[in-house]
Design an enzyme around this catalytic site. Structure first.
Site, short mmCIF file in Angstrom:
data_model
loop_
_atom_site.label_atom_id
_atom_site.label_comp_id
_atom_site.label_asym_id
_atom_site.label_seq_id
_atom_site.Cartn_x
_atom_site.Cartn_y
_atom_site.Cartn_z
N VAL A 46 0.84 -1.20 0.00
CA VAL A 46 0.00 0.00 0.00
C VAL A 46 0.88 1.26 0.00
O VAL A 46 0.55 2.25 -0.66
CB VAL A 46 -0.96 0.01 1.22
CG1 VAL A 46 -1.75 1.31 1.28
CG2 VAL A 46 -1.91 -1.19 1.15
N CYS A 47 2.00 1.20 0.71
CA CYS A 47 2.86 2.38 0.88
C CYS A 47 3.27 3.04 -0.44
O CYS A 47 3.15 4.26 -0.58
CB CYS A 47 4.09 2.04 1.71
SG CYS A 47 3.67 1.42 3.36
N PRO A 48 3.75 2.28 -1.44
CA PRO A 48 4.15 2.97 -2.67
C PRO A 48 2.99 3.64 -3.39
O PRO A 48 3.17 4.67 -4.03
CB PRO A 48 4.79 1.87 -3.52
CG PRO A 48 4.38 0.58 -2.92
CD PRO A 48 4.06 0.85 -1.49
#
Length: 187
Positions: A46-48
């Site tokens: 999810v972070c990118p």
């Protein structure tokens, strides 16, 4: 106790941006509006998507005089390696702060101690170093940079127009409210 309207705590950290390492501290944030966006870890899922979305909106934040920072408990070296290997992170043009000791994550009360990772926490800090907006949620839920931009505009508007408040779904240029006895029960 909420962190809203509290002064950010002192910190010193190293960040990766534009092919170099830079020092960032609580003093670096003062004098301009700032967004700190905590995320759990580099090389994840999810972070990118969030960091890329924020990179796409970063010029709009910059036009408002708002500095944007990503923060995770990874090192600044890991941030560089991620930047060099991920197409999404190559778009990130704002500093990625390394917080390997977790001090910054603890200062903002987003540290998951048993995992050594930060929750997804977003903080908007005014030029005086006070937290004006905070949002913290489960790590499985990604954020939307457009909504963050709307909230930053509202925070700036309220700061620049004492006595006015922004109602739900307020957008730049829309009507605001001036709280008064005359409005009680009429909204």
């Amino acid at each position: 106790m909420s962190l809203i309207n509290t002064q950010i705590k002192p910190f010193n950290a190293t960040a990766y941006v534009d092919g170099k390492f830079i020092d960032v501290s609580d003093e670096s944030l003062k004098g301009k509006w700032a967004v700190l966006m905590f995320y759990p870890a580099d090389f994840t899922f999810v972070c990118p998507t969030e960091l890329e979305d924020l990179a796409d909106k970063q010029p709009e934040f910059a036009a408002l005089g708002v500095n944007v920072y990503g923060v995770s408990t990874d090192t600044h070296f890991a941030h560089k390696a991620w930047h060099d290997t991920s197409d999404a992170i190559k778009k990130v043009n704002y500093p990625l702060i390394g917080d390997p000791t977790g001090k910054l994550s603890r200062n903002f009360e987003v540290m998951i101690e048993e995992e050594g990772l930060a929750l997804r926490g977003t903080f908007v800090i005014n030029p005086e170093g006070q937290i004006k907006i905070m949002e913290v949620h489960d790590n499985g839920i990604g954020r939307d940079a457009s909504e963050l931009l709307r909230k930053v505009k509202a925070a700036k508007y309220v700061a620049e127009h004492p006595g006015e408040v922004c109602p739900a779904k307020w957008t730049e240029g829309a009507a605001t409210l001036t709280p008064s006895l005359d409005l009680v029960g009429k909204i």
